[in-house]
Design an enzyme around this catalytic site. Structure first.
Site: not given
Ligand SMILES: Cc1cc2nc3c(=O)[nH]c(=O)nc-3n(C[C@H](O)[C@H](O)[C@H](O)COP(=O)(O)O)c2cc1C
Length: 314
Positions: A137, A140, A203, A227
């Protein structure tokens, strides 16, 4: 109606990347699936292509103060602050349990605030057995470079991927930040620095305000948007990134149906990750595998992997 050939009734959903064979392309995304083991009673873990565990750092982290989540139109804001138990506890406690399960693919998501953090975390995880790959990731802040995100600066990205590549004894997936001007450039930098695959998107930096109190909805003020709200942008970024690299691409961002998965694969994704959908339905990942199989039967697709990069442009 004529009988379907055997392959069309029993489609092959398998995909592979970086030497890893998945029974289907559906992977639970980091931060939305705990350490996997917590979902054991809810989701049949061996039915999924795989899952990515919550981001791990070299030391445990408490995360941000609440409120940390806010629902938006067709999406969700989160500023969890990368709360996690730390790489050592993951290896000793969670991985030990996960290793008892058969036929699962576990990906460890790794983050840090310096290059040395990433290096150390990977070294700790190298000691554990039963991890298929690392997902880096890079969304950061780099605390030694004034808080600029690793994944937003080509030079910092190059350095952190090269460091991780050197430390890693496993395939390396670099998870790109969407908060950049050119995702194609970042994808290419990650490839040249040694990534075996890239995944995207993380995100989008966003915010919400309560007009009554005039305060931010999230204690951290800004947060990550995920989302269905982000799906069309994520799809475009996967398309741009896939054109820029030779290594496999794992797509994500707002996926909630089998048709969404097909769209990401046509845009060039070899596999996909499912995040926010698991928040409104904890069984979403497992259901998507069934839906995907039905979609293939309905559309007479015998081998799902044949869709990868199949967007028709003329
Ligand atoms: C509550 C939450 C916690 C997340 N924690 C991480 C994380 O620790 N490491 C990471 O690389 N991405 C993290 N993400 C990002 C997700 O893995 C993903 O890349 C992002 O939510 C887009 O996909 P989605 O629209 O299907 O949720 C997190 C997302 C959410 C919603």
């Amino acid at each position: 109606m004529s009988a379907l050939p055997h392959g069309a009734r029993n489609p092959d959903l398998g995909v592979s990347f970086a030497g890893i064979q998945l029974k289907n392309p559906v992977i639970a995304a980091s931060g939305t699936f705990g350490y996997g083991i917590e979902f054991e009673d809810v989701v049949q873990l061996d039915k999924l292509g795989g899952f990515v565990v919550k981001g791990l750092s070299k030391e445990p982290m408490a995360g941000n103060p609440p409120p940390r989540l806010w629902e938006t139109a067709a999406g969700m804001l989160n500023a969890i602050g990368l709360q996690n138990i730390g790489a050592r506890a993951f290896v000793d406690e969670k991985l030990a349990k996960l290793r008892q399960l058969k036929n699962i693919v576990v990906v460890a998501n790794v983050f840090g605030y310096t290059r040395e953090d990433y290096e150390r975390t990977i070294q700790i995880l190298n000691e554990g057995e039963g991890i298929a790959a690392y997902e880096l990731n890079v969304s950061c802040p780099n605390t030694t470079h004034g808080g600029v995100q690793f994944g937003s600066d080509p030079r910092l990205l190059d350095e952190v991927v090269a460091t991780a590549r050197h430390a890693s004894q496993r395939p390396l997936i670099v998870k790109l930040s969407p908060n950049v001007t050119s995702i194609a450039q970042m994808a290419h930098v990650a490839q040249e620095a040694g990534a075996d695959a890239i995944s995207l998107v993380n995100t989008f930096v966003a915010m919400a305000i309560d007009a009554e109190t005039r305060r931010p909805r999230i204690a951290n003020v800004t947060a990550g948007l995920s989302g269905p709200a982000i799906k069309p942008i994520a799809l475009r970024m996967v398309y741009d990134a896939a054109k820029a690299v030779k290594i496999p691409v794992i797509g994500m961002g707002g996926i909630s149906t089998a048709v969404d998965i097909v769209e990401f694969m046509l845009a060039g994704a070899t596999a996909v990750e499912i995040g926010t959908a698991s928040f409104w339905d904890p069984c979403a990942t497992e259901k998507l595998v069934d839906e995907l199989r039905e979609w293939c039967v309905d559309h007479r697709v015998e081998r799902l992997a044949s869709l990868i990069g199949g967007l028709v442009l003329e």
